[in-house]
Scaffold this motif. Structure first.
Motif, PDB file in Angstrom:
ATOM      1  N   PHE A 172       0.846  -1.194   0.000  1.00 45.49           N
ATOM      2  CA  PHE A 172       0.000   0.000   0.000  1.00 45.49           C
ATOM      3  C   PHE A 172       0.884   1.248   0.000  1.00 45.49           C
ATOM      4  CE2 PHE A 172      -4.512  -1.105   1.126  1.00 45.49           C
ATOM      5  CZ  PHE A 172      -4.382  -2.476   1.097  1.00 45.49           C
ATOM      6  N   THR A 173       0.292   2.385  -0.416  1.00 44.32           N
ATOM      7  CA  THR A 173       1.008   3.653  -0.324  1.00 44.32           C
ATOM      8  C   THR A 173       0.200   4.622   0.535  1.00 44.32           C
ATOM      9  OG1 THR A 173      -0.011   4.260  -2.420  1.00 44.32           O
ATOM     10  CG2 THR A 173       2.252   3.507  -2.519  1.00 44.32           C
ATOM     11  N   ALA A 174       0.911   5.461   1.277  1.00 44.49           N
ATOM     12  CA  ALA A 174       0.248   6.479   2.100  1.00 44.49           C
ATOM     13  C   ALA A 174      -0.481   7.438   1.179  1.00 44.49           C
ATOM     14  CB  ALA A 174       1.284   7.202   2.951  1.00 44.49           C
ATOM     15  N   ALA A 175      -1.717   7.795   1.537  1.00 35.36           N
ATOM     16  CA  ALA A 175      -2.533   8.625   0.643  1.00 35.36           C
ATOM     17  C   ALA A 175      -3.230   9.738   1.420  1.00 35.36           C
ATOM     18  CB  ALA A 175      -3.556   7.753  -0.091  1.00 35.36           C
ATOM     19  N   GLY A 176      -2.529  10.310   2.397  1.00 39.86           N
ATOM     20  CA  GLY A 176      -3.063  11.473   3.094  1.00 39.86           C
ATOM     21  C   GLY A 176      -3.464  11.171   4.517  1.00 39.86           C
ATOM     22  N   SER A 177      -3.677  12.256   5.275  1.00 42.21           N
ATOM     23  CA  SER A 177      -4.135  12.086   6.647  1.00 42.21           C
ATOM     24  C   SER A 177      -4.906  13.325   7.058  1.00 42.21           C
ATOM     25  CB  SER A 177      -2.953  11.847   7.593  1.00 42.21           C
ATOM     26  OG  SER A 177      -2.167  13.016   7.684  1.00 42.21           O
ATOM     27  N   GLU A 178      -5.704  13.161   8.091  1.00 41.48           N
ATOM     28  CA  GLU A 178      -6.521  14.267   8.613  1.00 41.48           C
ATOM     29  C   GLU A 178      -6.818  13.929  10.058  1.00 41.48           C
ATOM     30  OE1 GLU A 178      -9.812  16.127   6.049  1.00 41.48           O
ATOM     31  OE2 GLU A 178     -10.936  14.923   7.485  1.00 41.48           O
ATOM     32  N   GLY A 179      -6.357  14.752  10.979  1.00 39.17           N
ATOM     33  CA  GLY A 179      -6.554  14.444  12.396  1.00 39.17           C
ATOM     34  C   GLY A 179      -5.919  13.104  12.730  1.00 39.17           C
ATOM     35  N   ASN A 180      -6.717  12.209  13.307  1.00 36.85           N
ATOM     36  CA  ASN A 180      -6.178  10.892  13.682  1.00 36.85           C
ATOM     37  C   ASN A 180      -6.451   9.842  12.613  1.00 36.85           C
ATOM     38  OD1 ASN A 180      -8.947  10.663  14.007  1.00 36.85           O
ATOM     39  ND2 ASN A 180      -8.794   9.353  15.818  1.00 36.85           N
ATOM     40  N   ARG A 181      -6.811  10.287  11.387  1.00 40.41           N
ATOM     41  CA  ARG A 181      -7.096   9.352  10.291  1.00 40.41           C
ATOM     42  C   ARG A 181      -5.907   9.317   9.320  1.00 40.41           C
ATOM     43  NH1 ARG A 181     -12.066   7.683   7.436  1.00 40.41           N
ATOM     44  NH2 ARG A 181     -13.182   8.774   9.088  1.00 40.41           N
ATOM     45  N   PHE A 182      -5.414   8.115   9.060  1.00 41.96           N
ATOM     46  CA  PHE A 182      -4.274   7.940   8.159  1.00 41.96           C
ATOM     47  C   PHE A 182      -4.714   7.010   7.035  1.00 41.96           C
ATOM     48  CE2 PHE A 182      -2.836   9.005  12.328  1.00 41.96           C
ATOM     49  CZ  PHE A 182      -1.843   9.957  12.111  1.00 41.96           C
ATOM     50  N   ARG A 183      -4.587   7.487   5.799  1.00 41.28           N
ATOM     51  CA  ARG A 183      -5.143   6.749   4.657  1.00 41.28           C
ATOM     52  C   ARG A 183      -4.059   6.023   3.851  1.00 41.28           C
ATOM     53  NH1 ARG A 183     -10.059   8.891   1.161  1.00 41.28           N
ATOM     54  NH2 ARG A 183     -10.962   8.153   3.120  1.00 41.28           N
ATOM     55  N   ASN A 243      -6.823  -0.113  -9.132  1.00 38.84           N
ATOM     56  CA  ASN A 243      -7.296   0.897 -10.076  1.00 38.84           C
ATOM     57  C   ASN A 243      -8.163   1.918  -9.351  1.00 38.84           C
ATOM     58  OD1 ASN A 243      -9.494  -0.573  -9.452  1.00 38.84           O
ATOM     59  ND2 ASN A 243     -10.011  -1.194 -11.531  1.00 38.84           N
ATOM     60  N   GLY A 244      -8.083   1.943  -8.030  1.00 39.69           N
ATOM     61  CA  GLY A 244      -8.870   2.884  -7.251  1.00 39.69           C
ATOM     62  C   GLY A 244     -10.132   2.271  -6.705  1.00 39.69           C
ATOM     63  N   PHE A 245     -10.551   1.139  -7.224  1.00 37.81           N
ATOM     64  CA  PHE A 245     -11.792   0.501  -6.803  1.00 37.81           C
ATOM     65  C   PHE A 245     -11.550  -0.354  -5.554  1.00 37.81           C
ATOM     66  CE2 PHE A 245     -14.423  -3.431  -7.264  1.00 37.81           C
ATOM     67  CZ  PHE A 245     -15.640  -2.858  -6.932  1.00 37.81           C
ATOM     68  N   ALA A 246     -12.317  -0.089  -4.503  1.00 33.83           N
ATOM     69  CA  ALA A 246     -12.217  -0.892  -3.274  1.00 33.83           C
ATOM     70  C   ALA A 246     -10.772  -1.025  -2.798  1.00 33.83           C
ATOM     71  CB  ALA A 246     -12.831  -2.287  -3.489  1.00 33.83           C
ATOM     72  N   SER A 247     -10.060   0.105  -2.803  1.00 34.05           N
ATOM     73  CA  SER A 247      -8.611  -0.001  -2.585  1.00 34.05           C
ATOM     74  C   SER A 247      -8.114   0.743  -1.349  1.00 34.05           C
ATOM     75  CB  SER A 247      -7.882   0.536  -3.811  1.00 34.05           C
ATOM     76  OG  SER A 247      -8.166   1.907  -3.960  1.00 34.05           O
ATOM     77  N   VAL A 248      -9.015   1.333  -0.558  1.00 30.25           N
ATOM     78  CA  VAL A 248      -8.571   2.224   0.515  1.00 30.25           C
ATOM     79  C   VAL A 248      -8.706   1.569   1.891  1.00 30.25           C
ATOM     80  CG1 VAL A 248      -9.115   4.394   1.708  1.00 30.25           C
ATOM     81  CG2 VAL A 248      -9.081   4.321  -0.794  1.00 30.25           C
ATOM     82  N   VAL A 249      -7.672   1.749   2.703  1.00 31.35           N
ATOM     83  CA  VAL A 249      -7.728   1.398   4.124  1.00 31.35           C
ATOM     84  C   VAL A 249      -7.427   2.664   4.910  1.00 31.35           C
ATOM     85  CG1 VAL A 249      -6.623   0.088   5.982  1.00 31.35           C
ATOM     86  CG2 VAL A 249      -7.041  -1.005   3.775  1.00 31.35           C
ATOM     87  N   ASP A 250      -8.332   3.058   5.790  1.00 30.97           N
ATOM     88  CA  ASP A 250      -8.100   4.187   6.686  1.00 30.97           C
ATOM     89  C   ASP A 250      -7.788   3.646   8.071  1.00 30.97           C
ATOM     90  OD1 ASP A 250      -8.574   6.108   4.789  1.00 30.97           O
ATOM     91  OD2 ASP A 250     -10.507   6.765   5.597  1.00 30.97           O
ATOM     92  N   LEU A 251      -6.719   4.143   8.667  1.00 26.93           N
ATOM     93  CA  LEU A 251      -6.401   3.777  10.052  1.00 26.93           C
ATOM     94  C   LEU A 251      -6.795   4.931  10.949  1.00 26.93           C
ATOM     95  CD1 LEU A 251      -2.798   2.266   9.634  1.00 26.93           C
ATOM     96  CD2 LEU A 251      -5.023   1.104   9.495  1.00 26.93           C
ATOM     97  N   LEU A 252      -7.596   4.643  11.960  1.00 26.28           N
ATOM     98  CA  LEU A 252      -7.944   5.649  12.963  1.00 26.28           C
ATOM     99  C   LEU A 252      -7.140   5.327  14.207  1.00 26.28           C
ATOM    100  CD1 LEU A 252     -11.837   5.982  12.842  1.00 26.28           C
ATOM    101  CD2 LEU A 252     -10.123   7.410  11.725  1.00 26.28           C
ATOM    102  N   CYS A 253      -6.347   6.296  14.641  1.00 22.61           N
ATOM    103  CA  CYS A 253      -5.519   6.084  15.821  1.00 22.61           C
ATOM    104  C   CYS A 253      -6.314   6.517  17.057  1.00 22.61           C
ATOM    105  CB  CYS A 253      -4.237   6.902  15.675  1.00 22.61           C
ATOM    106  SG  CYS A 253      -3.068   6.576  16.974  1.00 22.61           S
ATOM    107  N   VAL A 254      -6.711   5.539  17.879  1.00 13.02           N
ATOM    108  CA  VAL A 254      -7.559   5.825  19.048  1.00 13.02           C
ATOM    109  C   VAL A 254      -6.947   5.203  20.304  1.00 13.02           C
ATOM    110  CG1 VAL A 254      -9.734   6.173  17.808  1.00 13.02           C
ATOM    111  CG2 VAL A 254      -9.026   3.855  18.326  1.00 13.02           C
ATOM    112  N   PRO A 255      -5.819   5.785  20.780  1.00 14.47           N
ATOM    113  CA  PRO A 255      -5.068   5.166  21.884  1.00 14.47           C
ATOM    114  C   PRO A 255      -5.853   5.037  23.174  1.00 14.47           C
ATOM    115  CG  PRO A 255      -4.207   7.358  21.353  1.00 14.47           C
ATOM    116  CD  PRO A 255      -5.203   7.026  20.296  1.00 14.47           C
ATOM    117  N   ASP A 256      -6.862   5.890  23.380  1.00 15.40           N
ATOM    118  CA  ASP A 256      -7.569   5.866  24.665  1.00 15.40           C
ATOM    119  C   ASP A 256      -8.857   5.052  24.638  1.00 15.40           C
ATOM    120  OD1 ASP A 256      -5.618   7.535  25.699  1.00 15.40           O
ATOM    121  OD2 ASP A 256      -6.648   9.333  24.965  1.00 15.40           O
ATOM    122  N   ALA A 257      -9.219   4.531  23.459  1.00 12.28           N
ATOM    123  CA  ALA A 257     -10.507   3.830  23.350  1.00 12.28           C
ATOM    124  C   ALA A 257     -10.449   2.479  24.054  1.00 12.28           C
ATOM    125  CB  ALA A 257     -10.871   3.654  21.888  1.00 12.28           C
TER     126      ALA A 257
END
Ligand code: ZN
Length: 313
Positions: A176-187, A194-208
Motif C-alpha cells: 500500500f502507499t500512504a494517501a493522506g491524513s486528517e486528524g487521527n485518520r491515516f489513509r 485501479n482505485g476501486f475498493a482499494s482504501v484502508v483508513d487507520l484511525l488512531c484511538v489510543p484511549d478507546a
C-alpha cells in the motif's frame, strides 16, 4: 524486503449478525445488494453464512455475515474494522440521505470527500461515499435505481491503539502507499489497485476501550489476489515477515489465508476465483441453501437447525 506482489484491494468484509432475516432485509431491501450465496459457516455448519454483492458478487463488492442468533453483545473498539464505506456515484449522496432517513444519517465528510454514516440493524457503522469514479458495475435489478446503486467498497476503516505498526505492514509488507491524513485518520491505498475498493483508513484511538467479538462487530477484512500461485507467494512473504499465517483454506468460492496484522485486526488474502457461480447458475445465485461437499450428507439435519428465512424477490 522485496517489492510486494500485486494486491488490487479489498476482496470482502465479514461481520457478525444476530438476526439473519433483519440482515437480509437491510442489505438487500435497503442497500440494494444482491444475496449472492446462502450457505453455512464452514467452521460451524449449524449457522448461516450470508454473502451479498453486485450482480455476480465480484471481488471488491462482497459483504458477508456469520449469523449467530443470540450472539453475546459485542463491543466496538480497537483493534477492529470499525466502519465499512461503500462507493456511490458523486451525485448520489442526496438520494442515499433521503433513502436512509429513518436510519439516523450523519455527515462523515473527510479528506475532501463527501460521505454519510448510518448503522445496520446490528449497529455496524456503514458509510456511503460520493466518488467521482466509483468503479465496479451498477446493479440494474433490485430496489435502488442503477444510477445510484452501490458499486462496491470504497474503504474499510480500522481503529487501532497506535497506527505505526499497522501502517508499516500495509506499506512494506502489502504494497500500500500512504494517501493522506486528517486528524487521527491515516489513509493507505492498495499499490496496484485501479482505485476501486482499494482504501484502508487507520484511525488512531489510543484511549478507546478495546473491542470484543460478537454480533454487531466486523470479524475480518479480506484482500484480493488473482490466483493460487500468487496466494502462495503472499503466504511465503507473510511468513518471512514473522507473522503467523494459516494454511490455505478452501472456502468453495475462493481460497483463503488468514493472519493478524501487528495491530491485531484479522486480515485474509482471498483468490478472485472460482467465484459464486461455481455451484449454481449466475442467474439463480442465493436462491437456495448451498452446502460444501463435506456437509451435503447432513443437509436435512442442517436445514432443521437453521432458522427459516424469507429471501428477497
Ligand atoms: Zn473471509
Amino acid at each position: 524486503m522485496t517489492p510486494a506482489p500485486i494486491l488490487p484491494g479489498i476482496h470482502h468484509v465479514t461481520a457478525i449478525t444476530a438476526d439473519a432475516q433483519k440482515n437480509i432485509d437491510f442489505y438487500c431491501g435497503v442497500l440494494g445488494l444482491r444475496l449472492v450465496k446462502l450457505t453455512v459457516n464452514f467452521d460451524d455448519p449449524g449457522s448461516y453464512h450470508l454473502y451479498y454483492g453486485d450482480e455476480l458478487g465480484r471481488p471488491g463488492t462482497i459483504m458477508t455475515f456469520f449469523a449467530w442468533p443470540g450472539a453475546p453483545r459485542s463491543r466496538v473498539g480497537p483493534p477492529q474494522v470499525t466502519a465499512i464505506a461503500f462507493a456511490v456515484p458523486a451525485n448520489s449522496l442526496d438520494y442515499w440521505s433521503s433513502r436512509l432517513k429513518s436510519h439516523e444519517v450523519t455527515s462523515a465528510d473527510r479528506l475532501g470527500e463527501r460521505a454519510i454514516r448510518f448503522s445496520d440493524p446490528d449497529g455496524i457503522a456503514l458509510e456511503v461515499v460520493a466518488t467521482a469514479e466509483p468503479g465496479g458495475e451498477a446493479r440494474t435489478r433490485g430496489p435502488v435505481p442503477a444510477e445510484h446503486a452501490i458499486r462496491g467498497f470504497h474503504s474499510v476503516i480500522l481503529s487501532e491503539e497506535g497506527y505505526e505498526s499497522t501502517a508499516k505492514a500495509l506499506t512494506e509488507l502489502m504494497g500500500f502507499t500512504a494517501a493522506g491524513s486528517e486528524g487521527n485518520r491515516f489513509r493507505y491505498r492498495a499499490g496496484a489497485g485501479n482505485g476501486f475498493a482499494s482504501v484502508v483508513d487507520l484511525l488512531c484511538v489510543p484511549d478507546a476501550r478495546h473491542g470484543q467479538m460478537g454480533a454487531g462487530v466486523v470479524h475480518h477484512v479480506a484482500f484480493r489476489t488473482s490466483d493460487d500461485p500468487q496466494q502462495a507467494a503472499w503466504r511465503e512473504r507473510i511468513v518471512r515477515a514473522g507473522l503467523n499465517v494459516s494454511p490455505v483454506m478452501d472456502r468453495n468460492y475462493f481460497h483463503s489465508i488468514y493472519y493478524r496484522e501487528p495491530g491485531g485486526v484479522l486480515f485474509e488474502i482471498a483468490t478472485d476465483n472460482p467465484g459464486f457461480a461455481v455451484d449454481e447458475p449466475a442467474d439463480r445465485l442465493g436462491r437456495t441453501l448451498k452446502l460444501p461437499a463435506q456437509y451435503e450428507g447432513f443437509r436435512s439435519e442442517i436445514e432443521r437447525v437453521l432458522p427459516k428465512v424469507r429471501l428477497p424477490e
